[in-house]
Motif scaffolding. Structure first.
Motif, short mmCIF file in Angstrom:
data_model
loop_
_atom_site.label_atom_id
_atom_site.label_comp_id
_atom_site.label_asym_id
_atom_site.label_seq_id
_atom_site.Cartn_x
_atom_site.Cartn_y
_atom_site.Cartn_z
N VAL A 102 15.34 -4.67 -5.42
CA VAL A 102 14.44 -3.50 -5.37
C VAL A 102 13.03 -3.99 -5.05
O VAL A 102 12.72 -5.17 -5.24
N THR A 103 12.18 -3.08 -4.61
CA THR A 103 10.79 -3.46 -4.34
C THR A 103 9.99 -3.38 -5.64
O THR A 103 10.00 -2.36 -6.34
N ALA A 104 9.28 -4.47 -5.93
CA ALA A 104 8.56 -4.57 -7.21
C ALA A 104 7.40 -3.57 -7.31
O ALA A 104 7.00 -3.21 -8.41
N CYS A 105 6.89 -3.14 -6.17
CA CYS A 105 5.74 -2.21 -6.21
C CYS A 105 6.18 -0.78 -6.54
O CYS A 105 5.34 0.06 -6.85
N THR A 106 7.49 -0.51 -6.46
CA THR A 106 7.96 0.85 -6.77
C THR A 106 8.76 0.92 -8.07
O THR A 106 9.04 2.00 -8.57
N VAL A 115 6.48 -3.23 -11.69
CA VAL A 115 6.86 -4.63 -11.90
C VAL A 115 5.90 -5.58 -11.16
O VAL A 115 5.55 -6.65 -11.66
N LEU A 116 5.47 -5.19 -9.97
CA LEU A 116 4.59 -6.05 -9.17
C LEU A 116 3.33 -6.43 -9.96
O LEU A 116 2.96 -7.60 -10.04
N TRP A 117 2.69 -5.42 -10.56
CA TRP A 117 1.43 -5.70 -11.27
C TRP A 117 1.70 -6.43 -12.57
O TRP A 117 0.89 -7.28 -12.99
N PRO A 143 5.14 -11.80 -3.27
CA PRO A 143 4.44 -11.46 -2.03
C PRO A 143 4.25 -9.96 -1.89
O PRO A 143 5.14 -9.17 -2.24
N SER A 144 3.10 -9.57 -1.39
CA SER A 144 2.85 -8.15 -1.11
C SER A 144 1.70 -8.04 -0.13
O SER A 144 0.81 -8.89 -0.13
N LEU A 145 1.75 -7.03 0.69
CA LEU A 145 0.64 -6.77 1.61
C LEU A 145 0.10 -5.35 1.45
O LEU A 145 -1.09 -5.12 1.56
N CYS A 146 0.98 -4.40 1.21
CA CYS A 146 0.53 -3.01 1.26
C CYS A 146 0.08 -2.46 -0.09
O CYS A 146 -0.51 -1.39 -0.15
N ALA A 147 0.33 -3.20 -1.17
CA ALA A 147 0.04 -2.64 -2.50
C ALA A 147 -1.43 -2.78 -2.89
O ALA A 147 -2.06 -3.79 -2.61
N LEU A 148 -1.93 -1.74 -3.53
CA LEU A 148 -3.28 -1.76 -4.11
C LEU A 148 -3.16 -1.25 -5.54
O LEU A 148 -2.54 -0.21 -5.79
N ALA A 185 4.59 1.12 -0.22
CA ALA A 185 5.91 0.48 -0.05
C ALA A 185 6.33 0.34 1.40
O ALA A 185 7.48 0.54 1.75
N SER A 186 5.39 -0.05 2.24
CA SER A 186 5.71 -0.15 3.67
C SER A 186 5.93 -1.58 4.14
O SER A 186 6.59 -1.80 5.15
N CYS A 187 5.41 -2.57 3.44
CA CYS A 187 5.51 -3.94 3.97
C CYS A 187 6.87 -4.57 3.70
O CYS A 187 7.27 -5.49 4.39
N ARG A 188 7.57 -4.12 2.67
CA ARG A 188 8.92 -4.59 2.32
C ARG A 188 8.97 -6.10 2.06
O ARG A 188 9.91 -6.78 2.46
N LEU A 189 7.95 -6.59 1.39
CA LEU A 189 7.89 -8.02 1.08
C LEU A 189 8.12 -8.32 -0.40
O LEU A 189 8.37 -9.46 -0.77
N CYS A 190 8.00 -7.30 -1.24
CA CYS A 190 7.94 -7.56 -2.68
C CYS A 190 9.31 -7.43 -3.36
O CYS A 190 9.40 -6.99 -4.50
N TRP A 191 10.37 -7.87 -2.69
CA TRP A 191 11.72 -7.72 -3.24
C TRP A 191 11.92 -8.58 -4.49
O TRP A 191 11.50 -9.75 -4.52
S1 FES Z 1 4.03 -4.39 -1.76
FE1 FES Z 1 4.56 -3.64 0.20
S2 FES Z 1 6.56 -2.81 -0.14
FE2 FES Z 1 5.96 -3.48 -2.10
#
Ligand code: FES
Length: 217
Positions: free
Chosen positions: A62-66, A21-23, A33-38, A46-52
């Motif tokens: 849920v986290t958009a990157c997962t 979903v993030l991309w 918002p996201s920091l850890c996603a590439l 999924a460590s930054c927990r910003l992409c809710w």
């Molecule tokens: S982008 Fe970091 S937890 Fe989803």
């Protein structure tokens, strides 16, 4: 590749089947918002927990990157529950970050500034007690400096160096509050196996890794 249609913040978008979903959101001009996603990492960190985000039919954000896109999915990036979680994650990060934008070479392009503005959080938030690490600056590389006090532990530099370039000069050491990015044996970066390509600097979302002379300047 097969595409699916979904709604993000009221906007119908198309995404490739299997995409996160993030991309799908970012590719269609919806900021999350996201920091850890590439985008080229095979599995989200999924460590930054910003992409809710909130998804219709799910009881919790849920986290958009997962989260993988689905046909007919309805995503809300501005739901109260998602924003509450993202703000808490950001404020925890800021509590252990030096946040000195005036003296930071990344000011203006720092992802923390962008995320704070998006979430309506003050960079100097006092919600959580400030605990700084006071770690020494590493300026041993001829190309860049590394200030661990500005690092948000997103892991992008480690992933780029190891997975994209196959070098592995950087890694995480220690746990909890003492966790930090360092080299094997904790050597200064300039004496480690760094090849000086600078891709880690480009991947850094904050002012932790900064070119000594900005490319093009
Ligand atoms: S982008 Fe970091 S937890 Fe989803």
């Amino acid at each position: 590749m097969k595409t699916v249609s979904l709604i993000i913040d009221g906007k119908e978008v198309k995404a490739s089947q299997g995409e996160k979903v993030l991309w799908a959101a970012l590719d269609n001009g919806v900021y999350i918002p996201s920091l850890c996603a590439l985008s080229d990492a095979s599995a989200p960190d999924a460590s930054c927990r910003l992409c809710w985000v909130e998804i219709k039919g799910k009881s919790q954000p849920v986290t958009a990157c997962t989260e993988t896109v689905e046909e007919g999915m309805v995503v809300n990036t501005r739901g109260a529950g998602a924003l509450r979680l993202a703000r808490a994650a950001l404020e925890l990060l800021l509590a252990s970050n030096v946040v000195d934008c005036v003296h930071c070479p990344a000011s203006g392009s720092c992802e923390l500034q962008k995320i704070a503005a998006h979430l309506g959080v003050k960079l100097k938030t006092k919600r959580f007690r400030k605990i700084l690490r006071n770690l020494p600056l590493d300026s041993s590389s001829p190309l860049f400096t590394y200030d661990p006090n500005r690092c948000v532990l997103c892991g992008r530099c480690i992933w780029v160096c190891r997975e994209r370039l196959g070098i592995g000069a950087l890694g995480f050491a220690h746990r909890g509050f003492n966790r930090r990015v360092t080299t094997f044996g904790d050597e200064p970066i300039g004496e480690a196996r760094c090849e000086g390509c600078g891709d880690c600097v480009t991947a850094c979302p904050t002012g932790a890794l900064c070119f000594k002379d900005k490319p093009g300047s």
